[in-house]
Scaffold this motif. Structure first.
Motif, PDB file in Angstrom:
ATOM      1  N   ALA A 111       0.844  -1.179   0.013  1.00  0.00           N
ATOM      2  CA  ALA A 111      -0.076   0.024   0.036  1.00  0.00           C
ATOM      3  C   ALA A 111       0.999   1.199  -0.044  1.00  0.00           C
ATOM      4  O   ALA A 111       0.542   2.203  -0.736  1.00  0.00           O
ATOM      5  N   ALA A 112       2.001   1.435   0.912  1.00  0.00           N
ATOM      6  CA  ALA A 112       2.893   2.381   0.661  1.00  0.00           C
ATOM      7  C   ALA A 112       3.357   2.507  -0.647  1.00  0.00           C
ATOM      8  O   ALA A 112       3.494   3.942  -1.146  1.00  0.00           O
ATOM      9  N   ASP A 113       3.875   1.636  -1.296  1.00  0.00           N
ATOM     10  CA  ASP A 113       4.562   1.654  -2.572  1.00  0.00           C
ATOM     11  C   ASP A 113       3.348   2.265  -3.460  1.00  0.00           C
ATOM     12  O   ASP A 113       3.867   2.969  -4.486  1.00  0.00           O
ATOM     13  N   LEU A 114       2.286   1.651  -3.568  1.00  0.00           N
ATOM     14  CA  LEU A 114       1.178   2.178  -4.204  1.00  0.00           C
ATOM     15  C   LEU A 114       0.910   3.794  -4.177  1.00  0.00           C
ATOM     16  O   LEU A 114       0.489   4.411  -5.269  1.00  0.00           O
ATOM     17  N   LEU A 115       0.867   4.190  -2.938  1.00  0.00           N
ATOM     18  CA  LEU A 115       0.555   5.475  -2.429  1.00  0.00           C
ATOM     19  C   LEU A 115       1.947   6.430  -2.863  1.00  0.00           C
ATOM     20  O   LEU A 115       1.695   7.668  -2.433  1.00  0.00           O
ATOM     21  N   LEU A 116       3.074   5.796  -3.230  1.00  0.00           N
ATOM     22  CA  LEU A 116       4.188   6.525  -3.323  1.00  0.00           C
ATOM     23  C   LEU A 116       4.668   7.209  -1.877  1.00  0.00           C
ATOM     24  O   LEU A 116       4.984   8.239  -2.075  1.00  0.00           O
ATOM     25  N   LYS A 117       4.681   6.368  -0.814  1.00  0.00           N
ATOM     26  CA  LYS A 117       5.073   6.729   0.441  1.00  0.00           C
ATOM     27  C   LYS A 117       5.708   5.832   0.780  1.00  0.00           C
ATOM     28  O   LYS A 117       6.338   4.783   0.287  1.00  0.00           O
ATOM     29  N   ASN A 118       6.680   6.334   1.906  1.00  0.00           N
ATOM     30  CA  ASN A 118       7.617   5.574   2.718  1.00  0.00           C
ATOM     31  C   ASN A 118       7.043   4.898   3.923  1.00  0.00           C
ATOM     32  O   ASN A 118       6.286   5.324   4.658  1.00  0.00           O
ATOM     33  N   LYS A 120       8.090   3.219   6.383  1.00  0.00           N
ATOM     34  CA  LYS A 120       8.665   3.286   7.802  1.00  0.00           C
ATOM     35  C   LYS A 120       8.575   4.698   8.336  1.00  0.00           C
ATOM     36  O   LYS A 120       8.351   4.729   9.630  1.00  0.00           O
ATOM     37  N   THR A 121       8.115   5.732   7.384  1.00  0.00           N
ATOM     38  CA  THR A 121       8.196   7.192   8.028  1.00  0.00           C
ATOM     39  C   THR A 121       6.739   7.998   7.693  1.00  0.00           C
ATOM     40  O   THR A 121       6.471   8.676   8.484  1.00  0.00           O
ATOM     41  N   ASP A 122       6.221   7.464   6.687  1.00  0.00           N
ATOM     42  CA  ASP A 122       4.815   8.274   6.367  1.00  0.00           C
ATOM     43  C   ASP A 122       3.729   7.726   6.944  1.00  0.00           C
ATOM     44  O   ASP A 122       3.527   6.449   7.577  1.00  0.00           O
ATOM     45  N   THR A 123       2.549   8.425   6.644  1.00  0.00           N
ATOM     46  CA  THR A 123       1.365   8.122   7.296  1.00  0.00           C
ATOM     47  C   THR A 123       0.173   8.144   6.150  1.00  0.00           C
ATOM     48  O   THR A 123       0.544   8.728   4.990  1.00  0.00           O
ATOM     49  N   PHE A 124      -1.010   7.657   6.432  1.00  0.00           N
ATOM     50  CA  PHE A 124      -2.125   7.741   5.412  1.00  0.00           C
ATOM     51  C   PHE A 124      -3.444   7.858   5.995  1.00  0.00           C
ATOM     52  O   PHE A 124      -3.406   7.537   7.298  1.00  0.00           O
ATOM     53  N   GLU A 128      -7.352   6.973   1.231  1.00  0.00           N
ATOM     54  CA  GLU A 128      -6.661   6.835   0.277  1.00  0.00           C
ATOM     55  C   GLU A 128      -6.437   5.358  -0.226  1.00  0.00           C
ATOM     56  O   GLU A 128      -5.899   5.246  -1.410  1.00  0.00           O
ATOM     57  N   LEU A 129      -6.565   4.306   0.419  1.00  0.00           N
ATOM     58  CA  LEU A 129      -6.564   3.059   0.170  1.00  0.00           C
ATOM     59  C   LEU A 129      -7.700   2.694  -0.867  1.00  0.00           C
ATOM     60  O   LEU A 129      -7.584   1.639  -1.517  1.00  0.00           O
ATOM     61  N   SER A 130      -8.738   3.581  -1.012  1.00  0.00           N
ATOM     62  CA  SER A 130      -9.870   3.408  -1.982  1.00  0.00           C
ATOM     63  C   SER A 130      -9.387   3.856  -3.622  1.00  0.00           C
ATOM     64  O   SER A 130     -10.365   3.998  -4.195  1.00  0.00           O
ATOM     65  N   GLN A 131      -8.133   4.316  -3.710  1.00  0.00           N
ATOM     66  CA  GLN A 131      -7.600   4.686  -4.881  1.00  0.00           C
ATOM     67  C   GLN A 131      -8.228   3.896  -5.744  1.00  0.00           C
ATOM     68  O   GLN A 131      -7.900   2.398  -5.849  1.00  0.00           O
ATOM     69  N   HIS A 132      -8.859   4.317  -7.023  1.00  0.00           N
ATOM     70  CA  HIS A 132      -9.639   3.144  -7.863  1.00  0.00           C
ATOM     71  C   HIS A 132      -8.305   2.530  -8.737  1.00  0.00           C
ATOM     72  O   HIS A 132      -7.605   2.915  -9.140  1.00  0.00           O
ATOM     73  N   ASN A 133      -8.507   1.103  -8.706  1.00  0.00           N
ATOM     74  CA  ASN A 133      -7.736   0.110  -9.416  1.00  0.00           C
ATOM     75  C   ASN A 133      -6.433   0.243  -8.730  1.00  0.00           C
ATOM     76  O   ASN A 133      -5.211  -0.123  -9.514  1.00  0.00           O
TER      77      ASN A 133
END
Length: 280
Positions: A111-118, A120-124, A128-133
């Motif tokens: 999920a972090a990779d999908l959202l272009l986030k880190n 270990k350090t980022d939040t969500f 945001e997990l409902s990003q289509h496809n």
């Protein structure tokens, strides 16, 4: 740099898969956890005592996953569903649902990779997990396609009711339960209907596997018990006294989980649904 990143991701995947295999082997030679001890005693939900359920209020963030929404509704994840650490998600899903550590690292990292986030350090935020496809996909068993309802936090009760009505099995205690065949049959119906009615319909092979993975959680962690599945899907609430039905000492591993996923996915047959409709 892209080459190094790809190599690092490949190494991490191989490491997780080897780790998962080792946990699977440990599960095979060790006794399962006893009822009442599946959720660790220091964690929310230990002994079936879950924190108070509080429905989401306006402005709270929710996603297309009822089981993650339930954790937020009980305050096990932040109730507003915002600024969640990926590492927090890993720990919370592990203790609350008894997925194996490997599972709980792999999915949040994905999920972090999908959202272009880190990781270990980022939040969500949950939404945001409902990003289509991304992870969300068409032909869900609990949500309308995004083409018709962009708010994927909303459950579509007619779909849930139709799914529950498919239940044809019973467990050893006599509880009515969904079987893999039931889920495959209803997934076939949903895919055929979505494909026929949604002009923007897409469902890649990856998202087919996501769909079968989501529904397989109902069969493994929830044991397919209709009474529990109904509460989780309709209310996004954890029933009082509930504990994960997967009691493996090391948690439900990715390898063990895939047996159910493949059983569900391989039996999905949209053509059979269309043939039945033509016959009627």
């Amino acid at each position: 740099m892209p080459l190094l990143e790809s190599a690092a991701k490949l190494f991490r995947l191989v490491y997780i898969l080897c780790w998962d295999l080792s946990l699977t082997l440990v599960n095979l030679v060790t006794p399962s956890l006893k009822p009442g001890r599946i959720v660790p005693h220091e964690s929310p939900g230990a002994g079936g005592k879950w924190p108070e359920f509080v429905p989401p209020k306006e402005g709270d963030s929710r996603c297309a996953c009822p089981m993650l929404n339930a954790l937020a509704n009980h305050g096990i994840l932040p109730h507003d569903g915002r600024n969640i650490r990926f590492t927090e998600l890993t720990q919370t899903v592990r203790t609350s649902y008894n997925f194996a550590s490997t599972f709980c690292v792999f999915v949040p990292r994905y999920a972090a990779d999908l959202l272009l986030k880190n990781y270990k350090t980022d939040t969500f935020d949950l939404a945001e997990l409902s990003q289509h496809n991304g992870i969300e996909h068409d032909a869900s068993l609990t949500r309308q396609d995004a083409e018709y309802d962009p708010d994927q936090s909303r459950v579509h009760l007619p779909f849930v009711n139709a799914l529950l009505a498919c239940a044809s099995g019973k467990d050893r205690a006599g509880h009515v339960r969904l079987t893999p065949a039931d889920v495959s049959r209803y997934s076939s119906t949903r895919r055929a209907a979505a494909r026929a009615t949604n002009p923007a319909f897409t469902l890649s092979r990856t998202h087919k596997m996501f769909g079968s993975s989501n529904s397989s959680t109902l069969l493994t962690i929830l044991g397919g018990r209709v009474a529990d599945v109904e509460v989780f899907l309709k209310e996004e609430r954890i029933p009082a006294g509930w504990e994960p039905r997967a009691a493996h000492r090391m948690g439900l591993t990715m390898l063990a989980f895939q047996r159910t996923v493949l059983k569900v996915e391989c039996a999905i047959d949209e053509g059979a649904v269309l043939s039945e409709g033509d016959a009627e």
